[in-house]
Write a protein that holds these residues in place. Structure first.
Motif, PDB file in Angstrom:
ATOM      1  N   GLY A 185     -12.932   1.974   0.448  1.00 42.55           N
ATOM      2  CA  GLY A 185     -11.744   2.819  -0.263  1.00 42.55           C
ATOM      3  C   GLY A 185     -10.750   2.010  -0.426  1.00 42.55           C
ATOM      4  N   LEU A 186     -10.377   1.045   0.626  1.00 41.84           N
ATOM      5  CA  LEU A 186      -9.073   0.280   0.316  1.00 41.84           C
ATOM      6  C   LEU A 186      -9.501  -0.903  -0.678  1.00 41.84           C
ATOM      7  CD1 LEU A 186      -8.267  -0.384   3.981  1.00 41.84           C
ATOM      8  CD2 LEU A 186      -6.736   0.997   2.472  1.00 41.84           C
ATOM      9  N   ILE A 187     -10.573  -1.289  -0.781  1.00 38.05           N
ATOM     10  CA  ILE A 187     -11.139  -2.374  -1.861  1.00 38.05           C
ATOM     11  C   ILE A 187     -10.985  -1.797  -2.987  1.00 38.05           C
ATOM     12  CG2 ILE A 187     -12.748  -3.733  -2.813  1.00 38.05           C
ATOM     13  CD1 ILE A 187     -13.888  -4.077   0.114  1.00 38.05           C
ATOM     14  N   ARG A 188     -11.444  -0.419  -3.202  1.00 39.25           N
ATOM     15  CA  ARG A 188     -11.432   0.097  -4.711  1.00 39.25           C
ATOM     16  C   ARG A 188      -9.727   0.595  -4.957  1.00 39.25           C
ATOM     17  NH1 ARG A 188     -16.813   3.165  -3.417  1.00 39.25           N
ATOM     18  NH2 ARG A 188     -15.555   4.754  -2.367  1.00 39.25           N
TER      19      ARG A 188
ATOM     20  N   ILE B  25       0.823  -1.226   0.030  1.00 43.95           N
ATOM     21  CA  ILE B  25       0.058  -0.071   0.112  1.00 43.95           C
ATOM     22  C   ILE B  25       0.847   0.899  -0.161  1.00 43.95           C
ATOM     23  CG2 ILE B  25      -0.289   0.365   2.442  1.00 43.95           C
ATOM     24  CD1 ILE B  25      -3.324   0.977   2.213  1.00 43.95           C
ATOM     25  N   ALA B  26       2.113   1.152   0.519  1.00 41.98           N
ATOM     26  CA  ALA B  26       3.095   2.287   0.348  1.00 41.98           C
ATOM     27  C   ALA B  26       3.284   3.020  -0.868  1.00 41.98           C
ATOM     28  CB  ALA B  26       4.278   2.013   1.047  1.00 41.98           C
ATOM     29  N   CYS B  27       2.833   2.045  -1.882  1.00 45.01           N
ATOM     30  CA  CYS B  27       3.065   2.433  -3.361  1.00 45.01           C
ATOM     31  C   CYS B  27       1.690   3.075  -4.173  1.00 45.01           C
ATOM     32  CB  CYS B  27       3.633   1.336  -4.123  1.00 45.01           C
ATOM     33  SG  CYS B  27       5.339   0.669  -3.799  1.00 45.01           S
ATOM     34  N   TRP B  28       0.682   3.085  -3.335  1.00 42.00           N
ATOM     35  CA  TRP B  28      -0.549   3.523  -4.050  1.00 42.00           C
ATOM     36  C   TRP B  28      -0.203   4.838  -4.599  1.00 42.00           C
ATOM     37  CZ3 TRP B  28      -0.347  -1.371  -4.188  1.00 42.00           C
ATOM     38  CH2 TRP B  28      -1.312  -2.218  -3.780  1.00 42.00           C
ATOM     39  N   PRO B  29       0.168   5.982  -3.715  1.00 39.69           N
ATOM     40  CA  PRO B  29       0.163   7.102  -4.353  1.00 39.69           C
ATOM     41  C   PRO B  29       0.751   7.526  -5.491  1.00 39.69           C
ATOM     42  CG  PRO B  29       0.443   7.127  -1.799  1.00 39.69           C
ATOM     43  CD  PRO B  29       0.630   5.757  -2.271  1.00 39.69           C
ATOM     44  N   ARG B  30       1.851   6.444  -5.777  1.00 37.81           N
ATOM     45  CA  ARG B  30       2.750   6.804  -6.875  1.00 37.81           C
ATOM     46  C   ARG B  30       2.271   6.124  -8.267  1.00 37.81           C
ATOM     47  NH1 ARG B  30       7.249   9.758  -5.971  1.00 37.81           N
ATOM     48  NH2 ARG B  30       7.701  10.125  -3.673  1.00 37.81           N
TER      49      ARG B  30
ATOM     50  N   THR C 282     -13.021   2.204 -17.401  1.00 44.75           N
ATOM     51  CA  THR C 282     -12.515   1.389 -16.404  1.00 44.75           C
ATOM     52  C   THR C 282     -11.238   2.560 -15.932  1.00 44.75           C
ATOM     53  OG1 THR C 282     -12.538  -0.640 -17.035  1.00 44.75           O
ATOM     54  CG2 THR C 282     -10.510  -0.199 -15.867  1.00 44.75           C
ATOM     55  N   ALA C 283     -10.791   3.289 -17.145  1.00 43.85           N
ATOM     56  CA  ALA C 283      -9.450   4.409 -16.636  1.00 43.85           C
ATOM     57  C   ALA C 283     -10.540   5.340 -15.811  1.00 43.85           C
ATOM     58  CB  ALA C 283      -8.882   4.928 -18.026  1.00 43.85           C
ATOM     59  N   ASP C 284     -11.556   5.781 -16.272  1.00 38.91           N
ATOM     60  CA  ASP C 284     -12.235   6.755 -15.288  1.00 38.91           C
ATOM     61  C   ASP C 284     -12.610   6.494 -13.788  1.00 38.91           C
ATOM     62  OD1 ASP C 284     -12.183   8.342 -17.720  1.00 38.91           O
ATOM     63  OD2 ASP C 284     -14.291   7.851 -18.360  1.00 38.91           O
ATOM     64  N   ARG C 285     -12.892   5.224 -13.762  1.00 38.46           N
ATOM     65  CA  ARG C 285     -13.088   4.610 -12.522  1.00 38.46           C
ATOM     66  C   ARG C 285     -11.718   4.430 -11.735  1.00 38.46           C
ATOM     67  NH1 ARG C 285     -16.782   0.910 -15.456  1.00 38.46           N
ATOM     68  NH2 ARG C 285     -18.712   1.538 -15.520  1.00 38.46           N
ATOM     69  N   VAL C 286     -10.691   4.273 -12.435  1.00 41.70           N
ATOM     70  CA  VAL C 286      -9.639   4.094 -11.517  1.00 41.70           C
ATOM     71  C   VAL C 286      -8.998   5.216 -11.098  1.00 41.70           C
ATOM     72  CG1 VAL C 286      -7.054   3.600 -11.879  1.00 41.70           C
ATOM     73  CG2 VAL C 286      -8.593   1.804 -12.862  1.00 41.70           C
ATOM     74  N   ARG C 287      -9.119   6.375 -11.889  1.00 43.89           N
ATOM     75  CA  ARG C 287      -8.531   7.901 -11.748  1.00 43.89           C
ATOM     76  C   ARG C 287      -9.487   8.295 -10.393  1.00 43.89           C
ATOM     77  NH1 ARG C 287      -8.812   8.180 -17.557  1.00 43.89           N
ATOM     78  NH2 ARG C 287      -6.661   8.177 -18.298  1.00 43.89           N
ATOM     79  N   LEU C 288     -10.984   8.094 -10.539  1.00 38.88           N
ATOM     80  CA  LEU C 288     -11.896   8.521  -9.476  1.00 38.88           C
ATOM     81  C   LEU C 288     -11.399   7.593  -8.202  1.00 38.88           C
ATOM     82  CD1 LEU C 288     -14.160  10.153  -8.462  1.00 38.88           C
ATOM     83  CD2 LEU C 288     -15.564   8.351  -9.142  1.00 38.88           C
ATOM     84  N   ALA C 289     -11.163   6.550  -8.287  1.00 29.60           N
ATOM     85  CA  ALA C 289     -11.093   5.360  -7.000  1.00 29.60           C
ATOM     86  C   ALA C 289      -9.692   5.996  -6.422  1.00 29.60           C
ATOM     87  CB  ALA C 289     -10.960   4.257  -7.436  1.00 29.60           C
ATOM     88  N   MET C 290      -8.627   6.381  -7.339  1.00 27.49           N
ATOM     89  CA  MET C 290      -7.359   6.828  -6.709  1.00 27.49           C
ATOM     90  C   MET C 290      -7.296   8.077  -5.883  1.00 27.49           C
ATOM     91  SD  MET C 290      -5.794   4.005  -6.859  1.00 27.49           S
ATOM     92  CE  MET C 290      -3.974   4.418  -6.156  1.00 27.49           C
ATOM     93  N   ALA C 291      -8.126   9.231  -6.477  1.00 27.57           N
ATOM     94  CA  ALA C 291      -8.448  10.209  -5.967  1.00 27.57           C
ATOM     95  C   ALA C 291      -9.196  10.389  -4.830  1.00 27.57           C
ATOM     96  CB  ALA C 291      -9.218  11.262  -6.977  1.00 27.57           C
ATOM     97  N   ARG C 292     -10.141   9.502  -4.550  1.00 26.68           N
ATOM     98  CA  ARG C 292     -10.999   9.122  -3.367  1.00 26.68           C
ATOM     99  C   ARG C 292     -10.000   8.605  -2.377  1.00 26.68           C
ATOM    100  NH1 ARG C 292     -16.516   7.015  -5.438  1.00 26.68           N
ATOM    101  NH2 ARG C 292     -17.073   7.316  -3.164  1.00 26.68           N
TER     102      ARG C 292
ATOM    103  N   ALA D 247      -4.977  -0.591  -8.112  1.00 29.55           N
ATOM    104  CA  ALA D 247      -3.701  -1.015  -8.381  1.00 29.55           C
ATOM    105  C   ALA D 247      -3.371  -2.135  -9.161  1.00 29.55           C
ATOM    106  CB  ALA D 247      -3.238  -1.086  -6.872  1.00 29.55           C
ATOM    107  N   LEU D 248      -4.573  -3.088  -9.080  1.00 25.21           N
ATOM    108  CA  LEU D 248      -4.457  -4.260  -9.947  1.00 25.21           C
ATOM    109  C   LEU D 248      -4.309  -4.003 -11.169  1.00 25.21           C
ATOM    110  CD1 LEU D 248      -5.918  -7.762  -8.985  1.00 25.21           C
ATOM    111  CD2 LEU D 248      -5.980  -6.861 -11.097  1.00 25.21           C
ATOM    112  N   VAL D 249      -5.469  -3.139 -11.696  1.00 21.99           N
ATOM    113  CA  VAL D 249      -5.517  -2.740 -13.042  1.00 21.99           C
ATOM    114  C   VAL D 249      -4.467  -1.995 -13.721  1.00 21.99           C
ATOM    115  CG1 VAL D 249      -7.124  -1.213 -14.721  1.00 21.99           C
ATOM    116  CG2 VAL D 249      -8.047  -2.655 -12.878  1.00 21.99           C
ATOM    117  N   LEU D 250      -3.912  -1.154 -12.814  1.00 22.59           N
ATOM    118  CA  LEU D 250      -2.758  -0.446 -13.227  1.00 22.59           C
ATOM    119  C   LEU D 250      -1.549  -1.235 -13.428  1.00 22.59           C
ATOM    120  CD1 LEU D 250      -3.310   2.837 -11.044  1.00 22.59           C
ATOM    121  CD2 LEU D 250      -3.310   2.889 -13.271  1.00 22.59           C
ATOM    122  N   ILE D 251      -1.051  -1.756 -12.378  1.00 25.08           N
ATOM    123  CA  ILE D 251       0.244  -2.447 -12.180  1.00 25.08           C
ATOM    124  C   ILE D 251       0.118  -3.689 -13.453  1.00 25.08           C
ATOM    125  CG2 ILE D 251       1.511  -4.247 -10.839  1.00 25.08           C
ATOM    126  CD1 ILE D 251       0.812  -2.716  -8.482  1.00 25.08           C
ATOM    127  N   ASN D 252      -0.925  -4.396 -13.778  1.00 26.95           N
ATOM    128  CA  ASN D 252      -0.996  -5.568 -14.694  1.00 26.95           C
ATOM    129  C   ASN D 252      -1.082  -4.977 -16.040  1.00 26.95           C
ATOM    130  OD1 ASN D 252      -0.693  -7.441 -12.821  1.00 26.95           O
ATOM    131  ND2 ASN D 252      -3.021  -7.768 -12.400  1.00 26.95           N
TER     132      ASN D 252
END
Length: 367
Positions: free
Chosen positions: A305-308, A186-191, A204-214, A313-318
């Motif tokens: 919020g942690l689940i989202r 989780i330490a890497c999530w902000p980056r 999906t990209a829109d939801r990822v951006r919103l989830a990480m902003a939240r 993270a799974l979508v981004l990293i993979n």
């Protein structure tokens, strides 16, 4: 993403840092880049010279299994037994092996916990190392991978109970290299926003951006209020086995120092699949977990919020790794569709609705 070499010695020392020092290091670009380097490589393709006999006094053959970074083999022993061998020549992987083997050794005998057992070397060590190559040998868990088991409320409840048991056991463990850089930490999530260019444009990209902003607004500022300990950090249906004695956990390679509730967020997130319920069908995982571990007010408020964020993270990293290794994309992306579905189901919940849904789930009895 820019990757830099030569950080393994710094990474190996991070377990010796104090809490405040580690927190600062984990938020740094160095930590993120070191962690990224670990997943920017495929498993070693070196020729094995069968370390079974030399290090364990066993004879047999090895069959390669799928793996992201470390090389994993099924060891078919001459006496008919089957074991699992993990090996690699990279410093980061060796640090991971030190963590995995020590954690599994400490879990051995924990009441109600099912996990592989480490096979000591002939010298009694938990892992072997020679000529830059290291690894360890463990027992093989027989059963059915959870992703092949029909999902029923009672099965999901049992998953939550089993996860709570292993979290309780892990709370008393102090393993080496538990604070090594891991991109799934989780330490890497902000980056992780740096990986957004690898996302295909669309909902999906829109939801990822919103989830990480939240996540950055509502979750990250409160992480220090959570209970931190060693966690599995990847209790997915691919890393849980349904045995005759209950749910077993395998593959501790992403494990380390995290908020305890992160394990619940990851496990529950894998079962957010049904739009008919507020938490997508993951309610009984939360109920089973809460039957043994009472969630704090902070954990209840932050769980969705942690689940989202984990889905994101799974979508981004993979997607990033699939671009790096197109030939291995089907294996790398195997969980992305599920994460996209989970993001879609949970997207409409605001913070108060999320908290209410978690509290309702905690009140459920075993079906």
């Amino acid at each position: 993403m820019p990757l830099r070499e030569g950080r393994s010695s710094v990474a190996a020392e991070c377990n010796e840092l104090g809490e405040a020092q580690w927190s600062a290091w984990a938020r740094s670009r160095d930590y993120f880049e070191t962690a990224s380097n670990g997943l920017a490589l495929l498993p070693d393709t070196f020729e094995l010279d069968l370390p079974l006999e030399r290090h364990y006094g066993l004879s047999g053959s090895l069959t390669a299994l799928s793996s992201e970074v470390e090389s994993t083999f099924e060891a078919n022993i001459a006496d008919g037994s089957r074991l699992i061998l993990k090996t690699c020549s990279r410093p980061q992987a060796l640090e991971s092996f030190r963590f995995q083997s020590a954690t599994l050794a400490d879990l051995n005998g924990a009441v109600g916990v099912l996990a592989p057992k480490v096979i000591p070397t002939l010298s009694g060590a938990l892992m072997f190392e020679e000529h830059g190559v290291g690894g360890y040998l463990q027992t093989r868990i027989d059963g059915v991978p959870l992703h092949e088991v029909p999902r029923t409320p009672s099965m999901l409840y049992d998953v939550g109970v089993a996860l709570a048991r292993i979290n309780l056991a892990l709370a008393s463990i102090e393993a080496p290299a538990s604070r090594r850089p891991v991109l799934w930490n989780i330490a890497c999530w902000p980056r992780l926003v740096e990986l957004e260019p690898y996302l295909p444009e669309g909902p999906t990209a829109d939801r990822v951006r919103l989830a990480m902003a939240r996540y950055m607004e509502f979750v990250a500022p409160h992480l220090t209020t959570l209970n931190w300990q060693i966690t599995h950090n990847d209790p997915s249906p691919f890393n849980m086995i349904l045995t005759g004695d209950g749910v077993a956990f395998i593959d501790f390679g992403d494990g380390g120092w995290s908020p305890r509730v992160q394990d619940l967020a990851i496990a529950a997130g894998h079962f957010v699949t049904e739009a008919e319920t507020p938490l997508g069908g993951a309610e009984y995982v939360i109920a089973g977990y809460a039957s043994l571990i009472c969630l704090s007010d902070a954990e209840i408020k932050l769980l969705v919020g942690l689940i989202r964020a984990r889905h994101s993270a799974l979508v981004l990293i993979n997607n990033w790794r699939a671009r790096l290794f197109p030939a291995d994309a089907p294996y790398i992306l195997k969980n992305v569709v599920r994460a996209e579905q989970g993001l879609s189901i949970l997207a409409g919940l605001d913070e108060s609705e999320s908290e209410a849904a978690v509290r309702s789930a905690m009140a459920l009895d075993r079906p």
